[in-house]
Design an enzyme around this catalytic site. Structure first.
Site, mmCIF file in Angstrom:
data_model
loop_
_atom_site.group_PDB
_atom_site.id
_atom_site.type_symbol
_atom_site.label_atom_id
_atom_site.label_comp_id
_atom_site.label_asym_id
_atom_site.label_seq_id
_atom_site.Cartn_x
_atom_site.Cartn_y
_atom_site.Cartn_z
ATOM 1 C CB CYS A 120 1.032 14.470 -6.663
ATOM 2 S SG CYS A 120 1.118 12.854 -7.437
ATOM 3 C CG ASP A 177 2.974 -4.542 -6.540
ATOM 4 O OD1 ASP A 177 3.091 -3.327 -6.802
ATOM 5 O OD2 ASP A 177 2.212 -4.975 -5.644
ATOM 6 C CE LYS A 227 7.214 14.776 -7.701
ATOM 7 N NZ LYS A 227 6.767 13.657 -8.452
#
Ligand code: UGA
Length: 437
Positions: A262, A30, A206
Site C-alpha cells: 500500500c 472472483d 484515502k
C-alpha cells in the site's frame, strides 16, 4: 441486506467476511476459479489472524457465498462493492483497467427496474467515481437506475479483522440520498462514526491518509539519522513527541522504512495524481527519498562493522513487510537480503509465516537458505539482522542465540530489543537511531 463484493483479495475477502459476520448476506465474486473453490471449502489463500475462522463460520451459516459469476453476485444484491486491484504503472500512476473492466461487466448484467448502488472500495485516484459512473451509463443497455459511491477501506494487514469490525471511521462519498441511506444501513451494525462527503473528497481521503502515515514514518526515520549522529535515542524522542496528543505516538516507530503493497504504491500514486492536476506534491518525494535512504544507511552500518561482506555468514530474522502477515510484497526485509547477497554474503533467513510466499514467488536467489527456526538461522552467523519485528523473536532465548553465533553482533532494524539488555548479554548491538558503542 444482500451485498456483493467483486474481487476476493485482501480487502474484498475481509470486507465480505466481516459484512457476513454482522448478519448481511454476502456474495463474493472472483474470476479465479481455484480461489473460489478453496474459499467455498473455507480455506483462505492468505495468513491473516482470525480471518479463516470468520470465513468458515459464515460459510457454514450460509451468509457468505463465493462465485466466479458477476451476474450471480450482482443480481440479488442491493449494494455492489468493487474491490479489485489497482496496481501501479511504471511511472507511479494507477492502472485502473481492472476497475474499468468490472464497471463494464456490472453494466452488462444490470436489469431494468433494479436500482443498484455501486461502491468503489479499491484505492483509486480522485475523480475515478465519475469515470465509473460514465462507463456504467454507457454500457448499461437495460437503462437501469444506479448510483456510484466511494467507500475507501482503512484496514491494516495483520489486524484487518479488528480494523474492519471496529473502525475509527467509515467514509462514504456520494451525491445521492437514496444511495447514502442504503450505505448507512450497510454499516449500521458496526456502530462506528460515519463521515459523509462528496465522491471526490472520499477518494482523496484515502491517498491523503496513507501519505500522511508514510510522512510520519519518514519524519521519525529522518530524526533517527540525527539521533545516530548526535548520540540521542530515537525511541525516547518518539515517546516525547508522541505524548503530545496533537501528534500521537502511533506510526512513530523508526526502522528500516515502510514497505508493503500500500504505502509505496499509494505515495507514488498521490505524487502522480498531484502532478496530473498541476499541483505537484513535492513533500512526498522527500518522504520517498528518506524511506530509501533509511535502508541504505542501515546497510552502510553493516558494511562498517563487517568491513567486507563477501563470504560473511549473515542471519536474517523476518522477511514479511510487517509482523502478523505472510505478505512479502515490497518488503524492505527482502530488499536487504537481496542487497547482501549481491555483495557476496551467505544469508540464512527465517520468517514465521512468510517463507512459503518467498518460495512461491521466487523472491530470493537459491543461494539464500531458509531455516526452520530462528535458532537454526543463527548457527555460525557472523551477524544477525532483525528485519521484521515478529513477537516470536522477542521470546527467543538470546543466550542460546549468542552461543550459536560465530560473533554476537546484532543489527536490529526495528528496535525490537533493549540495547542495555543486549549489551549485558554480551552482544554488540546496533539499533536504528540509537547510540552505538
Ligand atoms: C496501510 C494503512 O495503515 C491502512 O490504513 C490502509 O488501509 C492500508 O495501508 C491500505 O491502503 O490498504 P498496511 O500497509 O497493511 O496498512 O500496514 P501498516 O501497518 O500501515 O504498515 C505499513 C508499513 O509501515 C510497514 O512496512 C511497517 O513496518 C511500516 N511502519 C509502520 C513503520 O516503519 N513504522 C511505524 O511506526 C508504522
Amino acid at each position: 441486506m444482500n451485498l456483493c463484493i467483486i474481487g476476493s483479495g485482501y480487502v474484498g475477502l475481509v470486507t465480505g467476511a466481516c459484512f457476513a459476520e454482522v448478519g448481511h448476506n454476502v456474495i463474493c465474486v472472483d474470476n479465479d476459479q481455484r480461489k473460489v473453490d478453496s474459499l467455498k471449502a473455507g480455506r483462505i489463500p492468505i495468513y491473516e489472524p482470525g480471518l479463516e475462522e470468520l470465513v468458515q463460520r459464515n460459510v457454514s451459516a450460509h451468509r457468505l457465498h463465493f462465485t466466479n459469476s458477476i451476474e450471480e453476485g450482482v443480481d440479488p444484491s442491493e449494494v455492489v462493492f468493487i474491490a479489485v486491484p489497482t496496481p501501479p504503472q511504471p511511472d507511479g500512476s494507477v492502472d485502473l483497467s481492472f476497475i474499468e473492466k468490472v464497471a463494464r461487466e456490472i453494466a452488462g448484467v444490470l436489469k431494468k427496474d433494479q436500482y443498484r448502488v455501486i461502491v468503489d472500495k479499491s484505492t483509486v485516484p480522485v475523480k475515478t467515481g465519475e469515470k465509473v459512473a460514465d462507463t456504467i451509463k454507457r454500457y448499461n443497455k437495460a437503462g437501469s437506475e444506479f448510483d456510484v459511491v466511494s467507500n475507501p477501506e482503512f484496514l491494516r494487514e495483520g489486524c484487518a479483522v479488528p480494523d474492519l469490525m471496529k473502525p475509527d471511521r467509515i467514509v462514504i462519498g456520494g451525491n445521492s440520498d437514496r444511495a447514502l441511506a442504503l450505505m448507512k444501513k450497510v454499516y449500521e451494525p458496526f456502530n462506528a462514526p460515519i463521515l459523509v462527503t462528496d465522491i471526490n473528497s472520499a477518494e482523496l481521503i484515502k491517498h491523503a491518509a496513507n501519505s500522511f502515515l508514510a510522512l510520519k514514518i519518514s519524519y521519525i526515520n529522518a530524526v533517527s539519522a540525527i539521533c545516530e549522529a548526535s548520540g540521542a535515542d530515537v525511541e525516547k524522542v518518539a515517546d516525547g513527541i508522541g505524548m503530545d496528543r496533537r501528534i500521537g505516538r502511533n506510526f512513530l516507530n523508526a526502522g528500516l522504512g515502510y514497505g508493503g503493497s500500500c504505502f509505496p504504491k499509494d505515495i507514488a500514486a498521490f505524487i502522480a495524481i498531484s502532478d496530473q492536476l498541476g499541483v505537484p506534491f513535492t513533500l512526498l518525494k522527500e518522504v520517498q527519498r528518506i524511506n530509501s535512504d533509511q535502508k541504505e544507511r542501515f546497510l552502510k552500518g553493516i558494511r562498517e562493522a563487517l568491513w567486507v561482506l563477501r563470504e560473511k555468514r549473515i542471519a536474517v530474522w523476518g522477511l514479511t513487510f510487517k509482523p502478523d502477515t505472510d505478505d512479502v510484497r515490497c518488503s524492505v526485509a527482502i530488499d536487504v537480503v537481496n542487497d547482501l547477497v549481491k555483495e557476496g554474503a551467505h544469508v540464512t533467513a527465517y520468517d514465521p509465516k512468510g517463507m512459503d510466499k518467498v518460495r512461491e514467488f521466487n523472491l530470493l536467489p537459491d543461494s539464500v537458505k531458509l531455516a526452520a527456526s530462528p535458532l537454526e538461522a543463527v548457527e555460525g552467523a557472523e551477524a544477525l539482522i532483525l528485519a521484521t519485528e515478529w513477537k516470536e523473536f522477542a521470546n527467543v532465548d538470546l543466550l542460546d542465540v549468542k552461543s550459536r553465533m560465530h560473533t554476537p553482533l546484532i543489527f536490529d532494524g526495528r528496535n525490537l530489543f533493549a540495547p542495555g539488555t543486549m549489551r549485558e548479554l554480551g552482544f554488540t548491538y546496533r539499533g536504528i537511531g540509537r547510540r552505538n558503542d
